[in-house]
Write a protein that holds these residues in place. Structure first.
Motif, PDB file in Angstrom:
ATOM      1  N   ALA A  47       0.835  -1.199   0.000  1.00 44.39           N
ATOM      2  CA  ALA A  47       0.000   0.000   0.000  1.00 44.39           C
ATOM      3  C   ALA A  47       0.873   1.253   0.000  1.00 44.39           C
ATOM      4  CB  ALA A  47      -0.940  -0.016   1.202  1.00 44.39           C
ATOM      5  N   ASP A  48       1.994   1.221   0.740  1.00 43.31           N
ATOM      6  CA  ASP A  48       2.900   2.376   0.774  1.00 43.31           C
ATOM      7  C   ASP A  48       3.476   2.668  -0.608  1.00 43.31           C
ATOM      8  OD1 ASP A  48       2.614   3.010   3.480  1.00 43.31           O
ATOM      9  OD2 ASP A  48       4.220   1.636   4.065  1.00 43.31           O
ATOM     10  N   GLU A  49       3.862   1.643  -1.333  1.00 40.41           N
ATOM     11  CA  GLU A  49       4.432   1.844  -2.673  1.00 40.41           C
ATOM     12  C   GLU A  49       3.404   2.409  -3.640  1.00 40.41           C
ATOM     13  OE1 GLU A  49       7.850  -1.577  -2.939  1.00 40.41           O
ATOM     14  OE2 GLU A  49       5.755  -2.195  -3.006  1.00 40.41           O
ATOM     15  N   VAL A  50       2.202   1.871  -3.587  1.00 43.75           N
ATOM     16  CA  VAL A  50       1.136   2.391  -4.446  1.00 43.75           C
ATOM     17  C   VAL A  50       0.863   3.849  -4.093  1.00 43.75           C
ATOM     18  CG1 VAL A  50      -1.312   2.204  -5.036  1.00 43.75           C
ATOM     19  CG2 VAL A  50       0.082   0.136  -4.847  1.00 43.75           C
ATOM     20  N   ALA A  51       0.746   4.138  -2.807  1.00 42.37           N
ATOM     21  CA  ALA A  51       0.444   5.502  -2.360  1.00 42.37           C
ATOM     22  C   ALA A  51       1.529   6.486  -2.775  1.00 42.37           C
ATOM     23  CB  ALA A  51       0.244   5.527  -0.850  1.00 42.37           C
ATOM     24  N   GLN A  52       2.785   6.108  -2.590  1.00 43.30           N
ATOM     25  CA  GLN A  52       3.881   7.004  -2.958  1.00 43.30           C
ATOM     26  C   GLN A  52       3.863   7.308  -4.452  1.00 43.30           C
ATOM     27  OE1 GLN A  52       7.316   4.952  -1.439  1.00 43.30           O
ATOM     28  NE2 GLN A  52       6.983   5.680   0.647  1.00 43.30           N
ATOM     29  N   ALA A  53       3.667   6.277  -5.264  1.00 50.02           N
ATOM     30  CA  ALA A  53       3.624   6.490  -6.715  1.00 50.02           C
ATOM     31  C   ALA A  53       2.412   7.331  -7.102  1.00 50.02           C
ATOM     32  CB  ALA A  53       3.597   5.146  -7.440  1.00 50.02           C
ATOM     33  N   PHE A  54       1.267   7.052  -6.486  1.00 50.34           N
ATOM     34  CA  PHE A  54       0.058   7.799  -6.800  1.00 50.34           C
ATOM     35  C   PHE A  54       0.199   9.268  -6.437  1.00 50.34           C
ATOM     36  CE2 PHE A  54      -3.833   9.768  -5.281  1.00 50.34           C
ATOM     37  CZ  PHE A  54      -4.570   9.787  -6.453  1.00 50.34           C
ATOM     38  N   VAL A  55       0.634   9.552  -5.221  1.00 48.26           N
ATOM     39  CA  VAL A  55       0.739  10.934  -4.749  1.00 48.26           C
ATOM     40  C   VAL A  55       1.687  11.732  -5.642  1.00 48.26           C
ATOM     41  CG1 VAL A  55       1.583  12.377  -2.839  1.00 48.26           C
ATOM     42  CG2 VAL A  55      -0.004  10.493  -2.388  1.00 48.26           C
ATOM     43  N   SER A  56       2.823  11.147  -5.964  1.00 47.34           N
ATOM     44  CA  SER A  56       3.773  11.819  -6.852  1.00 47.34           C
ATOM     45  C   SER A  56       3.120  12.116  -8.205  1.00 47.34           C
ATOM     46  CB  SER A  56       5.018  10.951  -7.029  1.00 47.34           C
ATOM     47  OG  SER A  56       5.885  11.523  -7.955  1.00 47.34           O
ATOM     48  N   HIS A  57       2.495  11.104  -8.783  1.00 40.08           N
ATOM     49  CA  HIS A  57       1.849  11.274 -10.086  1.00 40.08           C
ATOM     50  C   HIS A  57       0.710  12.295 -10.029  1.00 40.08           C
ATOM     51  CE1 HIS A  57       0.104  10.365 -13.975  1.00 40.08           C
ATOM     52  NE2 HIS A  57      -1.061  10.232 -13.350  1.00 40.08           N
ATOM     53  N   PHE A  58      -0.150  12.182  -9.030  1.00 41.73           N
ATOM     54  CA  PHE A  58      -1.326  13.041  -8.942  1.00 41.73           C
ATOM     55  C   PHE A  58      -0.935  14.516  -8.883  1.00 41.73           C
ATOM     56  CE2 PHE A  58      -4.643  15.377  -6.745  1.00 41.73           C
ATOM     57  CZ  PHE A  58      -5.794  14.961  -7.399  1.00 41.73           C
ATOM     58  N   TYR A  59      -0.045  14.861  -7.952  1.00 36.95           N
ATOM     59  CA  TYR A  59       0.256  16.282  -7.763  1.00 36.95           C
ATOM     60  C   TYR A  59       1.149  16.841  -8.866  1.00 36.95           C
ATOM     61  CZ  TYR A  59      -2.252  15.853  -3.432  1.00 36.95           C
ATOM     62  OH  TYR A  59      -3.252  15.638  -2.512  1.00 36.95           O
ATOM     63  N   GLN A  60       2.061  16.042  -9.411  1.00 39.59           N
ATOM     64  CA  GLN A  60       2.845  16.529 -10.549  1.00 39.59           C
ATOM     65  C   GLN A  60       1.940  16.795 -11.746  1.00 39.59           C
ATOM     66  OE1 GLN A  60       6.052  13.776 -11.311  1.00 39.59           O
ATOM     67  NE2 GLN A  60       7.061  14.231  -9.375  1.00 39.59           N
ATOM     68  N   THR A  61       0.978  15.895 -11.960  1.00 35.88           N
ATOM     69  CA  THR A  61       0.048  16.070 -13.075  1.00 35.88           C
ATOM     70  C   THR A  61      -0.887  17.245 -12.826  1.00 35.88           C
ATOM     71  OG1 THR A  61       0.163  13.700 -13.535  1.00 35.88           O
ATOM     72  CG2 THR A  61      -1.690  14.907 -14.493  1.00 35.88           C
TER      73      THR A  61
END
Length: 165
Positions: A47-61
């Motif tokens: 869950a931590d890996e998914v969350a880290q990738a998601f948060v990075s992607h979401f806010y950069q986008t």
């Protein structure tokens, strides 16, 4: 075709192949074949890996191309923004577009598995500059739901500015 694991697989144009998921995960320095943990979800990602990738992607986008967020939401998605609820990907995107130019600075992220084994809860805090104004503190909560190996959509999104900090 969106080439990230957060595309909405319910939209034919957003259905990346398994190879696309793996390529994205590798380019994001996430090993989709990592050993499972007690919080493991789709594709053996924690869950931590998914969350880290998601948060990075979401806010950069969000900061660079808000239209790139469209594939993250589904017709069942709901956004509560400063107490105002909107439902469906189209209404959510209209709300996000209406905010204008933004720049996020993430300060913290917490993640928990949800009661559904195919979902996780992510809580984010940080600052946001809207239209170049002074930064404001915010918090945002997401519930990501897995629709297949390494594929997620945002089912719930709750955003609130924090005043007086």
């Amino acid at each position: 075709v969106n080439e990230h694991p957060y595309a909405n697989p319910n939209r034919p144009s957003d259905r990346p192949s398994k190879q696309t998921h793996i390529a994205y995960l590798r380019s994001s320095s996430i090993d989709p074949y990592c050993s499972p943990s007690t919080t493991s979800i789709a594709s053996n990602m924690s869950a931590d890996e998914v969350a880290q990738a998601f948060v990075s992607h979401f806010y950069q986008t969000f900061d660079s191309n808000v239209e790139g967020l469209a594939g993250l939401y589904s017709p069942q998605s709901m956004l509560t923004f400063e107490g105002n609820q909107v439902a469906s990907a189209d209404q959510i995107m209209a709300k996000l577009r209406g905010i204008g130019a933004v720049k996020h600075d993430i300060k913290s992220m917490d993640v928990q598995p949800s009661s559904n084994s195919n979902a996780i809860i992510i809580f984010v805090t940080g600052t946001i500059k809207i239209g170049g104004d002074n930064p404001l503190h915010f918090c945002e909560m997401f519930q990501l739901v897995s629709t297949g190996p390494a594929a997620y959509y945002v089912h719930n999104d709750v955003f609130r500015l924090n005043y007086g900090l």
